[in-house]
Enzyme design. Structure first.
Site, short mmCIF file in Angstrom:
data_model
loop_
_atom_site.label_atom_id
_atom_site.label_comp_id
_atom_site.label_asym_id
_atom_site.label_seq_id
_atom_site.Cartn_x
_atom_site.Cartn_y
_atom_site.Cartn_z
CE LYS A 136 -16.57 -7.45 5.27
NZ LYS A 136 -16.02 -6.14 5.61
CB SER A 146 -7.35 -7.94 11.34
OG SER A 146 -7.36 -6.54 11.25
CB THR A 190 -8.98 -3.15 2.96
OG1 THR A 190 -9.12 -3.40 4.37
CG2 THR A 190 -10.36 -3.16 2.31
CG ASN A 222 -6.16 2.65 4.35
OD1 ASN A 222 -4.98 2.95 4.24
ND2 ASN A 222 -6.55 1.43 4.62
CE LYS A 256 -17.24 -2.51 11.07
NZ LYS A 256 -16.21 -3.13 10.19
#
Length: 423
Positions: free
Chosen positions: A103, A357, A199, A230, A115
């Site tokens: 990404k 982010s 997102t 979300n 992660k």
């Protein structure tokens, strides 16, 4: 064994990490890299497993297992969310870290992928128990994370409050305020405007660009969204506001369907903190039925392995945009591609979260904060460019969008590894 039965057997025996590695290897081969580069990038550079003792409200001690994976930091510090879920595994965290690297590469951010996860069920924990788990996790991984090392963020069943506790714990350990240690924070603690919906906004931009190349007018287009948390909730709202008919939404307990379009604002008002709303209704359909609805655009925004060879032949959508991580298996990807369905893969479709982010981290480092309009403008600029880079790669090389996305995503990282002399 028939071809279809063989595909199903392979699909069921391959875990998410193995599937990721298979596409990564093919992408590196097509870019002209050898086995040595694949050996370096097929697993994270480091994975930390931690045990977190937590005193529960009843006075007992429970020990939770947590992970933090850092895939590759050749381009810059690693970046990626932390999920709280009872089914978190080390292999899943490794795969998610690789996806984060891709990404960041697709969006051209100065990061590698990271992660984290804790094996727990936050739905069965009190507010104070969640705080103790969150702080315990930060204490356990504090030596390998930081604003210039590895920057966590929210993920499944984590939110801005959990990020606030984690930032506070890290600041106590380091003895100075460290807003850039973590993203997805509340605004008052250095969060970014636009982060909560990032997102979904990124997925919306991907849908808009995909609709253009497929010649579909979003106004009146029939959209089905699997997942109403979300990402899925915001996405349904954005699609509704864009004039699309959101004919189906689902949560963990089932799905709602109305061929004339659902009242999204009403459903958002009624859902609980875990994004569930279908329990309030009698006439529901299953998640499996939702995926096979007659629609123009299907958005899996829930969990992994939802579109498989069992249902890929029954998908009626013209466009599938992955808002969740890994909702479509490799075998199903091939089926959709052969059927002429445009699949926008997760590493492109849901990159909006890590892009904003990154904006939050930049604002923290600068001490200068942007308006929501500025955040949205910059997000759109990056997402549109990323979509067309991947789409053009797929079209020119005559490959599916997932392989094209992996090629675009891994290119900068592989080049950085070479220039550093690692390979």
């Amino acid at each position: 064994m028939s071809n279809q039965a063989g595909a199903k057997h392979r699909e069921e025996t391959l875990n998410v990490l193995t599937q990721t590695q298979m596409v990564l290897k093919e992408a590196l081969n097509k870019l002209g890299y050898g086995e040595d580069m694949f050996e370096l990038l097929k697993e994270p550079l480091r994975v930390m497993t931690v045990r977190i003792p937590v005193r529960m409200d009843d006075g007992s001690i429970r020990v939770f297992t947590g992970y933090r994976a850092q895939h590759n930091d050749a381009v810059g510090p690693t970046k990626g969310g932390i999920r709280f879920h009872p089914e978190v595994t080390e292999d899943e965290v490794k795969a998610l870290a690789i996806w984060m690297s891709l990404k960041c590469g697709i969006a051209q951010l100065p990061y590698g992928g990271g992660k984290g996860g804790i094996v727990c069920d936050p739905r069965e924990m009190s507010f104070r128990e969640l705080e103790r788990v969150s702080r315990g996790y930060v204490r356990a991984i504090s030596q390998i994370v930081g604003p210039s090392k590895d920057i966590p963020a929210p993920d499944v069943f984590t939110n801005s409050q959990i990020m606030a506790w984690m930032m506070d714990e890290y600041s106590r350990i380091r003895e100075f305020d460290s807003p850039g240690f973590i993203t997805g924070k509340p605004l008052v603690l250095g969060g970014s405007l636009g982060r909560e919906a990032a997102t979904a906004r990124g997925v919306t931009i991907a849908i808009q660009e995909a609709a253009k190349v497929k010649g579909i007018d979003l106004k009146g287009a029939r959209v089905a969204v699997q997942g109403f948390g979300n990402a899925g909730g915001y996405l349904a709202k954005f699609m509704h506001d864009a004039g699309a008919l959101v004919i189906g939404i689902s949560d963990a307990y089932g799905a709602l369907y109305d061929p004339n379009g659902l009242d999204i604002d009403y459903l958002l008002d009624r859902r609980d903190s875990f994004g569930t709303v279908t329990k309030l209704f009698k006439n529901t359909i299953s998640n499996e039925e939702l995926l096979e609805l007659d629609c123009d655009i299907l958005v899996p925004a829930a969990i992994e392995n939802q579109i498989t060879t069992r249902n890929a032949y029954n998908i009626k959508a013209k466009i599938v945009v992955e808002a969740a991580n890994g909702p479509t298996t490799l075998e199903a990807t091939k089926v959709l591609s052969e059927r002429g369905i445009l699949l926008v893969p997760d590493v492109l479709g849901n990159a909006g979260g890590v892009i904003v982010s990154y904006f939050e981290w930049v604002q923290n480092n600068q001490g200068l904060y942007w308006s929501e309009e500025e955040v949205d403008r910059r997000l759109k600029e990056i997402m549109v460019k990323a979509f067309h880079t991947v789409y053009d790669t797929a079209r020119i090389r005559k490959i599916d969008m997932r392989l094209a996305a992996y090629m675009v995503g891994v290119r900068r990282m592989a080049e950085a590894c070479q220039l550093r002399g690692w390979v």
